[in-house]
Design a protein around this motif. Structure first.
Motif, PDB file in Angstrom:
ATOM      1  N   VAL A 244      49.772  12.353  -6.375  1.00  0.00           N
ATOM      2  CA  VAL A 244      50.450  12.501  -7.278  1.00  0.00           C
ATOM      3  C   VAL A 244      49.711  10.438  -8.077  1.00  0.00           C
ATOM      4  CG1 VAL A 244      52.541  10.524  -8.752  1.00  0.00           C
ATOM      5  CG2 VAL A 244      52.293  12.918  -7.069  1.00  0.00           C
ATOM      6  N   ASP A 245      49.190  10.387  -6.513  1.00  0.00           N
ATOM      7  CA  ASP A 245      48.380   8.389  -7.396  1.00  0.00           C
ATOM      8  C   ASP A 245      47.194   9.259  -7.465  1.00  0.00           C
ATOM      9  OD1 ASP A 245      50.258   7.073  -5.517  1.00  0.00           O
ATOM     10  OD2 ASP A 245      49.285   7.856  -3.584  1.00  0.00           O
ATOM     11  N   ASN A 246      46.876  10.346  -7.542  1.00  0.00           N
ATOM     12  CA  ASN A 246      45.245  10.938  -8.215  1.00  0.00           C
ATOM     13  C   ASN A 246      45.802  11.005  -9.586  1.00  0.00           C
ATOM     14  OD1 ASN A 246      43.998  10.187  -6.057  1.00  0.00           O
ATOM     15  ND2 ASN A 246      43.597  12.494  -5.156  1.00  0.00           N
ATOM     16  N   THR A 247      46.621  11.653 -10.152  1.00  0.00           N
ATOM     17  CA  THR A 247      47.392  12.239 -11.191  1.00  0.00           C
ATOM     18  C   THR A 247      47.101  11.194 -11.719  1.00  0.00           C
ATOM     19  OG1 THR A 247      48.512  14.409 -10.448  1.00  0.00           O
ATOM     20  CG2 THR A 247      48.745  13.932 -12.733  1.00  0.00           C
ATOM     21  N   ILE A 248      48.442  10.401 -11.874  1.00  0.00           N
ATOM     22  CA  ILE A 248      48.172   8.856 -12.461  1.00  0.00           C
ATOM     23  C   ILE A 248      47.278   8.015 -12.506  1.00  0.00           C
ATOM     24  CG2 ILE A 248      49.828   6.486 -12.161  1.00  0.00           C
ATOM     25  CD1 ILE A 248      52.271   8.478 -12.592  1.00  0.00           C
ATOM     26  N   TRP A 249      46.160   7.973 -11.525  1.00  0.00           N
ATOM     27  CA  TRP A 249      44.934   7.431 -12.046  1.00  0.00           C
ATOM     28  C   TRP A 249      44.396   7.963 -13.147  1.00  0.00           C
ATOM     29  CZ3 TRP A 249      39.726   9.313 -11.866  1.00  0.00           C
ATOM     30  CH2 TRP A 249      38.519   8.449 -11.631  1.00  0.00           C
ATOM     31  N   ARG A 250      44.015   9.641 -13.549  1.00  0.00           N
ATOM     32  CA  ARG A 250      43.615   9.947 -14.373  1.00  0.00           C
ATOM     33  C   ARG A 250      44.366  10.090 -15.817  1.00  0.00           C
ATOM     34  NH1 ARG A 250      43.777  14.333 -11.049  1.00  0.00           N
ATOM     35  NH2 ARG A 250      45.233  15.533 -12.131  1.00  0.00           N
TER      36      ARG A 250
END
Length: 141
Positions: free
Chosen positions: A105-111
């Protein structure tokens, strides 16, 4: 006692719907069309989300989002100001429980921030709520 009946059918000519209405004639019935309940477009400042096409534009330019990115953005955009935990966002995107320790989720938010925010390090729309999760804020002004 109230009863709710949900009917989903392929009915190109409307005949199934008409026969159901005829069967309910004279009964105390309220009919809600599911299509009327969801807005066709969600707007966050200069970002527009088109759920039926799973499309997103920013200032009129289409932004290419993958399945998880779109699902998480749409989940949050439907309830601006509501704080979603990472687990809730993971479940909304992938329909399963989040594995402990995953940073998907954190990586998706970053993208998402990199694709949608003018300054991803100081986001306008996708806010972090420390130790809780994320939320969408609608930009004003």
């Amino acid at each position: 006692m109230k009863e709710i009946i949900v009917i989903r059918t392929s009915d190109p000519d409307g005949s199934v719907f008409r026969s159901i209405l005829e069967a309910l004639q004279g009964k105390d019935v309220q009919i809600l069309h599911a299509a009327d309940l969801e807005p066709s477009t969600l707007t966050l400042g200069d970002i527009e989300i088109f759920p039926e096409q799973r499309r997103v534009t920013k200032a009129g330019v289409e932004i290419c989002l993958n399945y998880g990115e779109f699902s998480i953005l749409y989940c949050m955009a439907r309830c601006p100001g509501h704080v979603f935990s990472r687990e809730q966002l993971y479940n909304a995107a992938w329909g399963e429980d989040c594995e402990l320790g995953t940073n998907t989720v954190d990586n998706t938010i970053w993208r998402l921030r990199n694709k949608l925010e003018a300054n991803p390090k100081h986001p306008t729309y996708i806010k972090t709520v420390f130790r809780v999760g994320y939320k969408i804020e609608i930009a004003h002004g």
